[in-house]
Design a protein around this motif. Structure first.
Motif, short mmCIF file in Angstrom:
data_model
loop_
_atom_site.label_atom_id
_atom_site.label_comp_id
_atom_site.label_asym_id
_atom_site.label_seq_id
_atom_site.Cartn_x
_atom_site.Cartn_y
_atom_site.Cartn_z
N GLY A 79 15.92 20.61 16.49
CA GLY A 79 14.64 21.21 16.13
C GLY A 79 14.54 22.65 16.59
O GLY A 79 13.43 23.16 16.78
N PHE A 80 15.69 23.29 16.77
CA PHE A 80 15.71 24.67 17.27
C PHE A 80 16.62 25.54 16.43
O PHE A 80 17.46 25.05 15.68
N GLU A 81 16.47 26.83 16.58
CA GLU A 81 17.38 27.79 15.99
C GLU A 81 17.55 28.96 16.97
O GLU A 81 16.81 29.09 17.95
N GLN A 82 18.54 29.79 16.70
CA GLN A 82 18.86 30.91 17.59
C GLN A 82 17.64 31.80 17.81
O GLN A 82 16.91 32.13 16.88
N GLY A 83 17.42 32.19 19.08
CA GLY A 83 16.30 33.06 19.43
C GLY A 83 15.07 32.32 19.90
O GLY A 83 14.16 32.93 20.49
N MET A 84 15.01 31.00 19.68
CA MET A 84 13.85 30.23 20.12
C MET A 84 13.93 29.92 21.61
O MET A 84 15.01 29.89 22.20
N ALA A 141 2.12 25.82 21.92
CA ALA A 141 3.49 26.21 22.31
C ALA A 141 4.47 26.02 21.17
O ALA A 141 5.54 26.64 21.14
N ASP A 142 4.14 25.17 20.20
CA ASP A 142 5.04 24.85 19.08
C ASP A 142 4.62 25.51 17.77
O ASP A 142 5.08 25.11 16.69
N ARG A 143 3.80 26.53 17.86
CA ARG A 143 3.25 27.15 16.64
C ARG A 143 4.36 27.60 15.68
O ARG A 143 4.21 27.52 14.46
N ASN A 144 5.48 28.08 16.22
CA ASN A 144 6.58 28.58 15.38
C ASN A 144 7.75 27.59 15.28
O ASN A 144 8.85 27.97 14.88
N ALA A 145 7.51 26.35 15.66
CA ALA A 145 8.59 25.34 15.66
C ALA A 145 9.03 25.01 14.24
O ALA A 145 8.28 25.16 13.27
N LEU A 146 10.27 24.53 14.13
CA LEU A 146 10.84 24.25 12.81
C LEU A 146 10.10 23.13 12.09
O LEU A 146 9.94 23.19 10.86
N HIS A 147 9.63 22.13 12.82
CA HIS A 147 8.94 21.03 12.13
C HIS A 147 7.61 21.49 11.53
O HIS A 147 7.16 20.95 10.52
N THR A 166 0.85 -1.18 0.00
CA THR A 166 0.00 0.00 0.00
C THR A 166 0.89 1.23 0.00
O THR A 166 1.35 1.68 1.07
N PRO A 167 1.19 1.77 -1.17
CA PRO A 167 2.08 2.94 -1.23
C PRO A 167 1.53 4.10 -0.40
O PRO A 167 0.33 4.38 -0.42
N ILE A 168 2.42 4.74 0.35
CA ILE A 168 2.04 5.89 1.18
C ILE A 168 2.45 7.17 0.46
O ILE A 168 3.60 7.35 0.10
N SER A 169 1.47 8.05 0.24
CA SER A 169 1.77 9.31 -0.46
C SER A 169 1.73 10.52 0.47
O SER A 169 2.28 11.57 0.14
N LYS A 170 1.09 10.35 1.64
CA LYS A 170 1.05 11.45 2.61
C LYS A 170 1.16 10.88 4.02
O LYS A 170 0.40 9.97 4.39
N LEU A 171 2.09 11.41 4.78
CA LEU A 171 2.41 10.88 6.12
C LEU A 171 2.25 11.97 7.18
O LEU A 171 2.80 13.07 7.04
N LEU A 172 1.49 11.65 8.23
CA LEU A 172 1.37 12.56 9.38
C LEU A 172 2.37 12.14 10.45
O LEU A 172 2.46 10.95 10.77
N ILE A 173 3.12 13.08 10.98
CA ILE A 173 4.10 12.78 12.02
C ILE A 173 3.52 13.23 13.36
O ILE A 173 3.34 14.43 13.61
N ALA A 174 3.19 12.26 14.20
CA ALA A 174 2.54 12.54 15.48
C ALA A 174 3.58 12.82 16.56
O ALA A 174 3.65 12.13 17.58
N ASN A 175 4.40 13.82 16.30
CA ASN A 175 5.47 14.16 17.24
C ASN A 175 5.93 15.58 16.98
O ASN A 175 5.33 16.30 16.17
N ARG A 176 7.02 15.97 17.62
CA ARG A 176 7.48 17.35 17.54
C ARG A 176 9.02 17.38 17.51
O ARG A 176 9.67 16.35 17.60
N GLY A 177 9.58 18.57 17.37
CA GLY A 177 11.02 18.76 17.53
C GLY A 177 11.88 18.02 16.53
O GLY A 177 11.49 17.80 15.39
N GLU A 178 13.05 17.62 17.01
CA GLU A 178 14.05 17.04 16.11
C GLU A 178 13.60 15.74 15.46
O GLU A 178 13.92 15.49 14.30
N ILE A 179 12.86 14.89 16.18
CA ILE A 179 12.48 13.62 15.58
C ILE A 179 11.43 13.83 14.48
O ILE A 179 11.43 13.13 13.46
N ALA A 202 0.21 21.68 8.20
CA ALA A 202 0.33 21.63 9.66
C ALA A 202 -1.03 21.88 10.30
O ALA A 202 -1.81 22.73 9.84
N ILE A 203 -1.30 21.12 11.36
CA ILE A 203 -2.59 21.20 12.06
C ILE A 203 -2.33 21.41 13.55
O ILE A 203 -1.57 20.65 14.18
N CYS A 204 -2.96 22.43 14.14
CA CYS A 204 -2.86 22.63 15.59
C CYS A 204 -3.81 21.65 16.28
O CYS A 204 -4.98 21.54 15.90
#
Length: 504
Positions: A380-385, A44-50, A9-22, A57-59
């Motif tokens: 999963g971070f950058e300067q200023g975060m 809290a992660d509205r401006n996160a890199l992921h 079953t080829p996957i064309s769209k994947l949701l990642i149920a996590n945050r940050g670097e992973i 993206a869905i809140c």
């Protein structure tokens, strides 16, 4: 065909149920596979890199994970909104939650992970041991079942021999765990363990086993497809820990012989086979001072330290997870896998090692990652975060690779020195301490490394040495600038002398 075999079953769209670097790490592999990605995020992660990296993206709720990342129904709803066919849970949060895995299946979605049944069996230490015993996997002497009769437990402890370890059946992270040195202390310690296990996991079941006094934590990475093929990708050494949680990992181990490696690998594959395991998983063992190993538990997910395995094998574990979940067969056999070089990972936590590794929060005023050959940074971070207070305090995984262990260690020291983080305390200084310590460099260490060798004075001495070196350098620069200033105001005759000298 195995009962768990599935059509592709080829996957064309994947949701990642996590945050940050992973979350970022998974998205990058998915992008290379031509798969669209969906991020979920808390307020809290509205401006996160992921969130910025994903295609959509869905809140899913307020900052506390109990109102966002742990809400399975919100994650499934996000799949329905975006048309994602599959969910990758990463690690932590819902990654080993059998109830969530069943919800995903019931919703007609694909979970990038094992079956709910495998998760459930391996999620409890006692049922995991029972499954492993089918294949005669070595076990630490103790009880094979939960025990609540204090008198009977004490009698068994005497038979096993002190010191013994009381452990919560549903536990992890050191909770519900007690070391008992003598029989007189047993009853009190068992009651404390049961109470803590009940509070932490809602399950007071405990079991006992002989306490291995100088243990090393060795784990084996496994991959299983839905066609009955299971392989191991060698070991990781995870013995440098604080609060029973890993800080430094490496692959391969500095102490395993090829014979022991093969035996542990076979046992890990058999443990996975006992539950028809599919996807990526890790079988964990205790190695004692005699290099005898015993089954500890199985983690039914991708591990934080998976990059070191990727570097020594050349296998992208996230891509393999996705292929397996799509119904593909493993494209390689055990014989195809070889160890090449050596890799070390340091978990860069927002913690203060000089203050019992307590979490530290704040703003990353300076954040510059190391570069160069053999250096990998998963972050999963950058300067200023800001580092949120709501989640695990890990900022990044700093990984180095070399042709051998010595080169990987020296490269790690160089990378730590290049890594610039200000605004918060981190484990970078501790990592450098580990890399330079004789016990680590010689491979003669165990899970008690921090207790044996590290204290706040260790970093204080290091900081004082660096401050002294910086002061010496500053003094020399000042003296050179002063000499230059004096030279530039010397008499004309002196200047003419230089010109005359140059003419000749």
């Amino acid at each position: 065909m195995p009962e768990n075999a599935k059509l592709q079953t080829p996957i064309s769209k994947l949701l990642i149920a996590n945050r940050g670097e992973i979350a970022l790490r998974i998205m990058r592999s998915a992008k290379e596979m031509g798969i669209k990605t969906v991020a979920v995020f808390s307020e809290a992660d509205r401006n996160a890199l992921h969130v910025r990296y994903a295609d959509e993206a869905i809140c899913i709720g307020p900052p506390p994970s109990s109102e966002s990342y742990l809400r399975g129904e919100k994650i499934i709803d996000a799949c329905k909104q975006t048309g994602a066919q599959a969910i990758h849970p990463g690690y932590g949060f819902l990654s080993e939650n059998a109830g969530f895995a069943k919800m995903v299946a019931d919703a007609g979605l694909i979970l990038i992970g094992p079956s709910p049944e495998a998760m459930e069996t391996m999620g409890n230490k006692l049922s995991a041991k029972a499954a492993a015993l089918k294949y005669n996997i070595p076990m630490v002497p103790g009880t094979d079942e939960a025990i609540d009769d204090v008198a009977a437990a004490k009698q068994r402890a005497v038979e096993v021999g002190f010191p013994i370890l009381i452990k919560a059946a549903a536990g992890g992270g050191g909770k519900g765990m007690r070391i008992v040195e003598k029989a007189d202390d047993f009853e009190e310690q068992m009651q404390l363990a049961v109470s803590e296990a009940t509070s932490a996991f809602g399950d007071g079941a405990v079991f006992i086993e002989r306490y291995v006094s100088s243990p090393r934590h060795i784990e084996i990475q496994v991959l299983g497809d839905t066609h009955g093929h299971i392989v191991h990708l060698f070991e990781r050494e995870c013995s440098v820990q604080r609060r029973h949680q890993k800080v430094v990992e490496e692959a391969p181990s500095a102490v395993l012989t090829e014979e022991i490696r093969q035996k542990m690998g076979k046992c890990a594959v058999d443990v996975a086979r006992s539950v028809n395991y599919t996807g990526a998983g890790t079988v964990e063992f205790i190695l004692d001072e005699n290099l005898d190993f015993f089954f500890l538990e199985m983690n039914t997910r991708l591990q934080v330290e998976h990059p070191v395995t990727e570097l020594i094998t050349g296998i992208d574990l996230v891509k393999e997870q996705i292929k397996i979940a799509s119904g593909e067969k493993l494209s390689f056999s055990q014989e195809d896998l070889k160890i090449s070089g050596h890799a070390i990972e340091l978990r860069v936590y927002a913690e203060d090692p000089a203050n019992s590794f307590l979490p530290d929060i704040g703003t990353l005023q300076t954040y510059k990652t190391p570069k160069g050959n053999g250096v990998r940074v998963d972050d999963g971070f950058e300067q200023g975060m800001e580092i949120p207070i709501y989640y695990d305090p890990m900022i990044a995984k700093l990984v180095t690779y070399g042709k051998d262990r010595g080169e990987a260690i020296e490269r790690m020291i160089r990378a730590i020195e290049e890594y610039e983080i200000t605004g918060i305390e981190t484990t970078l200084g501790f990592g450098k301490f580990v890399m330079q310590h004789e016990a680590f460099r010689t491979g003669k260490f165990d899970t008690h490394f921090v207790g044996k060798y590290f204290n706040s004075e260790s970093l204080k001495a290091e900081n004082e040495d660096e401050a002294l070196i910086a002061a010496i350098i500053a003094t020399r620069i000042f003296q050179q600038q002063k000499q230059f200033a004096v030279g530039s105001t010397t008499s004309k005759s002196s200047s003419d002398w230089r010109k005359n000298r140059l003419r000749h």
